[in-house]
Design a protein around this motif. Structure first.
Motif, PDB file in Angstrom:
ATOM      1  N   GLY A  25       0.735  -1.448  -0.087  1.00  0.00           N
ATOM      2  CA  GLY A  25       0.222  -0.109   0.063  1.00  0.00           C
ATOM      3  C   GLY A  25       0.749   1.166   0.187  1.00  0.00           C
ATOM      4  N   TYR A  26       2.306   1.197  -0.695  1.00  0.00           N
ATOM      5  CA  TYR A  26       2.669   2.256  -0.103  1.00  0.00           C
ATOM      6  C   TYR A  26       3.134   2.814  -1.327  1.00  0.00           C
ATOM      7  N   CYS A 135      -5.190   7.311   1.076  1.00  0.00           N
ATOM      8  CA  CYS A 135      -4.743   6.514  -0.260  1.00  0.00           C
ATOM      9  C   CYS A 135      -5.726   5.875  -0.863  1.00  0.00           C
ATOM     10  N   SER A 136      -5.472   5.770  -2.065  1.00  0.00           N
ATOM     11  CA  SER A 136      -6.354   5.314  -2.586  1.00  0.00           C
ATOM     12  C   SER A 136      -7.106   4.242  -2.403  1.00  0.00           C
ATOM     13  N   THR A 137      -5.866   3.395  -1.584  1.00  0.00           N
ATOM     14  CA  THR A 137      -6.632   1.993  -0.768  1.00  0.00           C
ATOM     15  C   THR A 137      -7.946   2.382  -0.392  1.00  0.00           C
ATOM     16  N   CYS A 138      -7.341   3.668   0.898  1.00  0.00           N
ATOM     17  CA  CYS A 138      -8.361   3.549   1.880  1.00  0.00           C
ATOM     18  C   CYS A 138      -9.926   4.470   1.324  1.00  0.00           C
ATOM     19  N   LEU A 139      -9.315   4.646  -0.158  1.00  0.00           N
ATOM     20  CA  LEU A 139     -10.827   5.559  -0.715  1.00  0.00           C
ATOM     21  C   LEU A 139     -11.651   4.260  -1.523  1.00  0.00           C
ATOM     22  N   ALA A 140     -10.801   3.430  -2.161  1.00  0.00           N
ATOM     23  CA  ALA A 140     -11.206   2.013  -2.767  1.00  0.00           C
ATOM     24  C   ALA A 140     -11.931   1.266  -1.720  1.00  0.00           C
ATOM     25  N   GLU A 141     -11.722   1.004  -0.273  1.00  0.00           N
ATOM     26  CA  GLU A 141     -12.313   0.382   0.163  1.00  0.00           C
ATOM     27  C   GLU A 141     -14.046   1.265   1.148  1.00  0.00           C
ATOM     28  N   ARG A 142     -13.802   2.625   0.594  1.00  0.00           N
ATOM     29  CA  ARG A 142     -15.453   3.159   1.090  1.00  0.00           C
ATOM     30  C   ARG A 142     -15.778   3.184  -0.079  1.00  0.00           C
ATOM     31  N   HIS A 143     -15.550   3.064  -0.849  1.00  0.00           N
ATOM     32  CA  HIS A 143     -16.042   3.160  -2.844  1.00  0.00           C
ATOM     33  C   HIS A 143     -16.221   4.625  -3.472  1.00  0.00           C
ATOM     34  N   GLU A 144     -14.847   5.087  -2.528  1.00  0.00           N
ATOM     35  CA  GLU A 144     -15.602   6.914  -2.676  1.00  0.00           C
ATOM     36  C   GLU A 144     -13.656   6.690  -3.809  1.00  0.00           C
ATOM     37  N   ALA A 145     -14.363   7.889  -5.159  1.00  0.00           N
ATOM     38  CA  ALA A 145     -13.140   8.900  -5.629  1.00  0.00           C
ATOM     39  C   ALA A 145     -12.801  10.266  -5.158  1.00  0.00           C
TER      40      ALA A 145
END
Length: 191
Positions: A25-26, A135-145
């Motif tokens: 995730g880095y 980060c993009s990982t956290c955004l993807a987990e919440r299904h946000e852009a």
């Protein structure tokens, strides 16, 4: 010979470590830094302090005054006149320094998970996104852009020269690199 092999080993490590670091995730496994800039000497006009050169420095009220070794030694008084801002400063208040400080790339931390990223890798600047980085990982987990950056070249007004430059760059990219998806925007800024 040892130096050559160590450099090769370092290059190999940096290319091989990127994959595992990105899976964790880095952003990457590299250490980015900026080389020291050539400093302007406050003594003679057009006198410069090159990289790795010794110089004398005095800081006051958010101003730094740098003198190369030659200009500093040419001052035959016990005090250096720095003009109206700082006045006359004793020579012993100047610090002897070397222009060899490497500045590391600043980090930003994800406000959700706390992971560390290079600002250049994730294109984050606090002035543009004052609410912090996610980060993009956290955004993807919440299904946000991620919010779109409103400070882009495409948002600036065009003129005839910028349109010609943009068309030439895009046609070069399509012809020589054979990339259809990339379309950089070129704008001409006059001050």
């Amino acid at each position: 010979r040892v130096h050559k092999f160590c450099n090769k080993l370092c290059d190999l490590f940096e290319t091989e470590i990127d994959g595992p670091m990105q899976r964790l995730g880095y952003c990457c496994g590299k250490h980015y830094f900026y080389n020291p800039q050539v400093l302007c000497c406050y003594g003679n006009q057009l006198c410069m302090i090159p990289r790795d050169a010794q110089y004398h420095s005095y800081s006051s009220n958010f101003m730094a005054y740098h003198f190369c070794k030659r200009c500093f030694n040419d001052i035959h008084t016990d005090a250096v006149n720095l003009g109206e801002e700082a006045g006359a400063v004793p020579k012993d208040e100047f610090k002897e320094m070397r222009n060899n400080v490497l500045d590391s790339e600043p980090w930003c931390w994800c406000k959700s998970c706390g992971r560390k990223f290079h600002q250049i890798c994730v294109l984050h600047l606090e002035a543009i996104w004052p609410q912090g980085y996610e980060c993009s990982t956290c955004l993807a987990e919440r299904h946000e852009a991620r919010k779109e950056n409103r400070f882009t070249a495409k948002a600036l007004p065009t003129n005839q020269l910028s349109a010609i430059l943009e068309e030439r760059v895009n046609s070069y990219i399509i012809k020589s690199i054979n990339l259809q998806a990339v379309s950089p925007a070129c704008r001409l800024m006059l001050f």
